[in-house]
Design a protein around this motif. Structure first.
Motif, short mmCIF file in Angstrom:
data_model
loop_
_atom_site.label_atom_id
_atom_site.label_comp_id
_atom_site.label_asym_id
_atom_site.label_seq_id
_atom_site.Cartn_x
_atom_site.Cartn_y
_atom_site.Cartn_z
N GLN A 46 35.49 23.59 60.68
CA GLN A 46 34.36 23.16 59.75
C GLN A 46 33.95 22.03 60.37
OE1 GLN A 46 36.49 23.33 56.15
NE2 GLN A 46 35.64 25.06 55.24
N ILE A 47 34.76 20.97 60.87
CA ILE A 47 34.63 19.67 61.47
C ILE A 47 33.73 19.97 62.90
CG2 ILE A 47 35.28 17.58 62.59
CD1 ILE A 47 37.46 17.68 60.17
N TRP A 48 34.43 21.04 63.41
CA TRP A 48 33.90 21.31 64.86
C TRP A 48 32.57 21.84 64.87
CZ3 TRP A 48 33.11 26.15 66.98
CH2 TRP A 48 32.79 26.52 68.30
N ALA A 49 32.32 22.86 64.05
CA ALA A 49 31.00 23.27 63.69
C ALA A 49 29.96 22.43 63.50
CB ALA A 49 31.23 24.44 62.68
N GLY A 50 30.29 21.53 62.50
CA GLY A 50 29.29 20.39 61.89
C GLY A 50 28.98 19.54 63.26
#
Length: 425
Positions: free
Chosen positions: A403-407
């Protein structure tokens, strides 16, 4: 004045005015040879053809979450392995776009539609009888991806030649086919898989694809005469700062924009403990709300902002939503997230494509230059889902790292697109 109007001005010999000093009109002989787009008429027929093409391609890809969930449970494979089939589909669709774009410019539009549709049908029907993962990978991943790649760039390029002022709306209606297909295919799976089994359910989907392909071949037509000579890759395009920055933005965007369709139903079933039907509903909802999510931003783009200034806040909102996914702890919250992310990511997909023709001054090269950006982005589409799956596996099944990477990827994309717009001024 928004960017589509700038594109229209590029196709005519009218000089820019006001703050539109960034417009570089093409040579008068080119403008006379190719009159301005009709912005309607038979172009709407091509929009309908494009909608069916995106139904068959991205509608299928956006439904990969249901296949991924089935393959992980039936074949007992980790997400990082199964996700390669989905990412390879999108990779091949995009990777061959610089070749299919050039073939479109050369006049092979209907031939590309026929061959691409045939390969898609072979992929679906052979995947329905596959019993091992390597067979599914070859059928659905390789053959299906190549078939979709023969369709995608030519369809977008064809519609772009028919429209100028209404280009974003036209492309929105085309790309809405991905949302329509992404809704219909999961509904078919939901209604039929328990009754006739998953293999026959896939065959039913194949017959839907066949019906759409016949309609596409009946009505598909190009507007501009073929450009017989010219390179497959126009390297000089990358010397244009706005073009290179937009390419970087598209690359970052493709790293993450499709992850919602790959993983939301798996998140609901595995992390939140939802049953199979309820988790599949989240994928269906995310695709269904993508229709208004595509059309509303396109109207805003055509009327006021243009694609660049519309895309920047959309990518930023998508990044914020991926970070917000971290706080989704129950099924109700996941349904809300599915609605919001489906709307925003649908807009991101449409407006990012609407921006591509604005980077081209000579519309006889629109297929080549559009295909080049899509091809560069193909490597992001290839690695994005497997990276996401590996991050989930590395976190022991938790989604936090992903989720952090995609954001971050979506926020970075917004920064590149904003820089590209500034470079055009």
């Amino acid at each position: 004045m928004y960017q589509e109007q700038k594109a229209s001005l590029r196709e005519t010999t009218s000089p820019p005015s006001g703050d539109e000093t960034d417009i570089v009109p093409i040579e008068p002989t080119t403008a006379l040879a190719h009159p301005p787009p009709p912005d309607g008429g038979f172009g709407w027929v091509q929009v309908a053809v494009g909608h069916l093409a995106l139904f068959n391609t991205f509608g299928w890809f956006n439904s990969y979450g249901l296949f991924q969930d089935y393959y992980t449970s039936e074949l007992n494979l980790p997400l990082s392995v199964v996700s390669w089939t989905g990412s390879v589909q999108v990779f091949l669709l995009a990777a061959i776009s610089m070749f299919t774009g050039r073939l479109f410019d050369a006049g092979y539009f209907r031939s590309l539609i026929a061959m691409g549709s045939l390969m898609q049908l072979i992929a679906i029907f052979t995947a329905s009888i596959a019993s091992e993962y390597w067979q599914l990978f070859l059928a659905q991943g390789i053959c299906g991806g190549l078939g979709a790649g023969l369709l995608y760039c030519p369809i977008i390029s064809c519609v772009a030649t028919y429209f100028s002022r209404k280009r974003a709306l036209a492309i929105a209606l085309v790309t809405s086919g991905g949302a329509t297909g992404g809704t219909i295919f999961p509904v078919i799976a939901q209604q039929l898989s328990d009754k006739i089994g998953f293999p026959w359910t896939m065959r039913v989907m194949g017959f839907v694809v066949l019906f759409n392909a016949v309609l596409m071949l009946m009505f598909a037509r190009t507007r501009l005469p073929p450009r017989s000579s010219g390179p497959v890759v126009e390297w000089a395009a990358f010397k244009e700062l706005s073009y290179s920055l937009y390419t970087a933005g598209a690359f970052s965007l493709l790293m993450a924009v499709y992850l919602i369709y790959n993983y939301i139903n798996h998140y609901g079933r595995v992390v939140l403990g939802m049953d199979e039907t309820a988790s599949l509903n989240t994928l269906l909802i995310a695709n269904a709300v993508g229709v208004p999510g595509r059309i509303l931003p396109s109207l805003l783009s055509d009327a006021y902002l243009g694609p660049f200034r519309t895309l920047v806040p959309l990518t930023m909102a998508s990044g914020v939503l991926y970070f917000g996914w971290i706080g989704v702890r129950d099924p109700s919250s996941l349904y809300v997230f599915a609605v919001l992310s489906g709307i925003v990511n649908g807009g991101v997909q449409t407006i990012s494509m609407a921006g591509l023709p604005c980077l081209t001054t000579d519309m006889t090269k629109v297929g080549t230059r559009t295909g080049m950006i899509i091809t560069v982005g193909s490597f992001a589409a290839l690695t994005g889902p497997p990276i996401a799956g590996a991050l989930i596996d590395a976190a022991g099944g938790r989604y936090l790292y992903m989720q952090i990477w995609a954001g971050c990827m979506m926020l970075l994309s917004g920064c590149f697109v904003a820089a590209s717009w500034c470079a055009m001024k």
